[in-house]
Design an enzyme around this catalytic site. Structure first.
Site, short mmCIF file in Angstrom:
data_model
loop_
_atom_site.label_atom_id
_atom_site.label_comp_id
_atom_site.label_asym_id
_atom_site.label_seq_id
_atom_site.Cartn_x
_atom_site.Cartn_y
_atom_site.Cartn_z
N ASP A 156 0.86 -1.18 0.00
CA ASP A 156 0.00 0.00 0.00
C ASP A 156 0.90 1.23 0.00
O ASP A 156 1.38 1.64 1.07
CB ASP A 156 -0.88 0.03 1.25
CG ASP A 156 -1.99 -1.00 1.22
OD1 ASP A 156 -2.84 -0.92 0.34
OD2 ASP A 156 -2.00 -1.89 2.10
N ARG A 164 4.74 3.23 2.84
CA ARG A 164 5.56 2.12 3.36
C ARG A 164 7.05 2.31 3.06
O ARG A 164 7.83 1.40 3.32
CB ARG A 164 5.10 0.79 2.73
CG ARG A 164 3.61 0.52 2.78
CD ARG A 164 3.05 0.44 4.17
NE ARG A 164 1.66 0.00 4.17
CZ ARG A 164 0.76 0.42 5.03
NH1 ARG A 164 1.09 1.30 5.98
NH2 ARG A 164 -0.48 -0.03 4.99
N ARG A 225 -7.01 10.56 2.11
CA ARG A 225 -6.58 9.52 1.16
C ARG A 225 -7.32 9.64 -0.16
O ARG A 225 -6.91 9.10 -1.18
CB ARG A 225 -6.81 8.12 1.75
CG ARG A 225 -5.97 7.83 3.00
CD ARG A 225 -6.44 6.56 3.68
NE ARG A 225 -6.22 5.38 2.86
CZ ARG A 225 -6.71 4.17 3.15
NH1 ARG A 225 -7.48 4.01 4.24
NH2 ARG A 225 -6.45 3.15 2.37
N LYS A 255 -9.25 1.10 -5.54
CA LYS A 255 -9.93 0.73 -4.30
C LYS A 255 -10.74 1.91 -3.77
O LYS A 255 -10.49 3.05 -4.16
CB LYS A 255 -8.91 0.24 -3.26
CG LYS A 255 -7.86 1.28 -2.85
CD LYS A 255 -6.81 0.66 -1.93
CE LYS A 255 -5.85 1.71 -1.42
NZ LYS A 255 -4.77 1.14 -0.60
N HIS A 256 -11.77 1.69 -2.92
CA HIS A 256 -12.29 0.44 -2.36
C HIS A 256 -13.73 0.30 -2.84
O HIS A 256 -14.62 0.95 -2.27
CB HIS A 256 -12.27 0.48 -0.84
CG HIS A 256 -10.97 0.84 -0.21
ND1 HIS A 256 -10.52 2.15 -0.08
CD2 HIS A 256 -10.00 0.06 0.32
CE1 HIS A 256 -9.35 2.15 0.53
NE2 HIS A 256 -8.99 0.90 0.79
N HIS A 268 -11.44 -1.66 9.48
CA HIS A 268 -10.39 -2.43 10.16
C HIS A 268 -10.88 -2.90 11.52
O HIS A 268 -10.41 -3.91 12.05
CB HIS A 268 -9.13 -1.58 10.35
CG HIS A 268 -8.42 -1.25 9.07
ND1 HIS A 268 -8.75 -0.15 8.31
CD2 HIS A 268 -7.43 -1.89 8.41
CE1 HIS A 268 -7.97 -0.11 7.24
NE2 HIS A 268 -7.16 -1.15 7.28
N ASP A 340 -10.51 -6.85 0.19
CA ASP A 340 -9.72 -6.21 1.23
C ASP A 340 -9.33 -7.31 2.22
O ASP A 340 -9.81 -8.44 2.14
CB ASP A 340 -10.54 -5.10 1.90
CG ASP A 340 -9.65 -3.99 2.46
OD1 ASP A 340 -8.46 -4.23 2.68
OD2 ASP A 340 -10.17 -2.87 2.68
#
Length: 441
Positions: A156, A164, A225, A255-256, A268, A340
């Site tokens: 991601d 990352r 985002r 996504k999503h 999450h 996901d």
């Protein structure tokens, strides 16, 4: 009047008469010959057996009775590769799993060699230095070389708070900041820079762009985002970013789906519920995804969100209504569908993992993403193997998904021999220059 004009015995008159008679015979024979030609031609063309002693007619008959040449069938390299795989190898391709730590451990090796998983995802806790991360990625590719299909190495890398990359790599600002420029050329460059970032570590898949329309200010998981609160803006900027990723040879994942922008719960942690009708979704959330499908997006990630007015029993990621009827059916999308993370609270708190795995495959998903647990990856593998052997899922259904996966890997010419690449110094210079353009708008 001349005295010879009416004399029938006049020699000149007899000669003239004979000439006319001969001319008439010649013309008559000529006309007959012309009338016979179509018949002769037809006999020759139809390979008539009404015999002829001429060599030409015999030759024509031989040519017309020769057997037709067999057509050479088109070669489908994807189908050829699919036929060569065992059931276990095919099921493995449908799993994209997480790994633990920052180096390849024995359990990860076993997951790759035994379950033959088709892909690995890295999270922040898998990343160290750029050199260390690239070495970790390369060790996974080397372990996978004993398998018949190259492995997806995914991450991601969105920019902003979802990054990352190690600190030595210059940062990419959030999608919202880029969206505020209203300049799709800058968004395309964003995609190219993100791609170059992940290539530095050897990744070949980036879970971006985010095509969610941030229509709910209280949204705890999307926020900046997203490129913004306008479907038109998100569409234009998101498709541009997607093209930028492609330009550099990185596989983008939109996504999503069907849209995470109007949620007030973080999936999450628990299962969000969005009480929108199909018509309402079509007027906002679905617009960017429909554009991505039209642009032949390589892969789409489906979210863990319940849309009770479409399917009251299953979240989107497990729903045949949302994946099968809408994404596959009405949108006519035939690319790769990825769930996901199935270990997220939205699923874990409401479904058993084996039930979720069966439901999402039946709904039309191709790749099941499961992170943070080797046991979870093995559970999915064992569940799908058992389901095929017991008849709960047909092997032809598995083949549909694996064909799409293999086609995508072949399209991007993936190879486990591909190593980390790029010039960190030059990339950092390019990111800084691009950020100046963003700040100046």
């Amino acid at each position: 009047m001349n005295n010879y004009s009416f004399n029938p015995n006049n020699p000149w008159r007899k000669s003239l008469h004979r000439m006319f008679l001969l001319l008439g015979i010649v013309l008559l024979l000529s006309a007959c010959g012309q009338a016979q030609k179509p018949s002769s031609a037809t006999d020759s063309n139809t390979g008539s057996n009404a015999g002829s002693n001429s060599g030409e007619s015999s030759s024509s008959a031989e040519q017309n009775t020769a057997p037709p040449q067999e057509e050479v069938p088109e070669v489908d390299p994807v189908q050829d590769q699919l036929r060569s795989l065992t059931l276990e190898e095919k099921i493995g391709q449908m799993i994209l799993a997480g790994v633990q730590g920052t180096t390849l451990d024995d359990q990860a090796k076993q997951m790759i060699t035994d379950q033959k998983v088709g892909g690995i995802i890295f999270y922040a806790n898998n990343v160290t230095t750029l050199e260390g991360t690239a070495k970790f990625v390369q060790s996974i590719k080397e372990t996978n070389q004993s398998n018949p299909v190259p492995i997806f190495m995914s991450v991601d890398q969105e920019g902003g708070k979802v990054s990352r990359m190690p600190e030595t790599v210059e940062s990419i600002p959030s999608s919202r900041k880029v969206g505020e420029t209203n300049d799709s050329a800058l968004a395309e460059t964003m995609g190219e820079l993100l791609a170059r970032q992940v290539q530095l570590a050897g990744f070949n898949v980036d879970f971006a762009p985010v095509l969610d329309v941030n229509s709910n200010p209280k949204n705890p998981v999307i926020g900046d985002r997203s490129f913004g609160s306008s479907a038109e803006l998100v569409t234009r900027m998101g498709i541009a970013e997607m093209k930028g990723l492609r330009n550099e040879g990185i596989i983008p994942v939109a996504k999503h789906f069907p849209g995470h922008g109007d949620t007030s719960v973080d999936s999450h942690l628990d299962l969000p519920v969005v009480n929108k009708t199909e018509k309402q979704l079509a007027e906002l959330e679905w617009i960017p995804f429909q554009a991505a499908v039209k642009d032949q997006v390589e892969a789409v990630m489906v979210a863990h969100i319940l849309f009770p007015k479409l399917d009251p029993d299953h979240p989107a990621s497990l729903s045949d209504v949302i994946i099968g009827e809408h994404l596959r059916g009405k949108f006519k999308y035939d690319g790769v569908v990825i769930t996901d993370d199935l270990s997220m609270g939205a699923i874990a708190k409401n479904f058993k993992l084996d039930q979720a795995a069966l439901a999402t495959v039946k709904a039309g998903s191709d790749i099941l993403l499961v992170a943070h647990s080797y046991e979870s990856a093995k559970t999915i593998f064992d569940t799908l193997i058992s389901a095929v052997k017991s008849g709960k899922i047909t092997e032809s259904r598995i083949d549909e998904s694996v064909y799409r996966i293999l086609a995508l890997k072949q399209q991007y010419k993936l190879s486990d021999d591909q190593k980390a690449s790029g010039d960190l110094k030059q990339l950092n210079v390019d990111i800084v220059d691009w950020r100046k353009q963003i700040d100046a708008r």
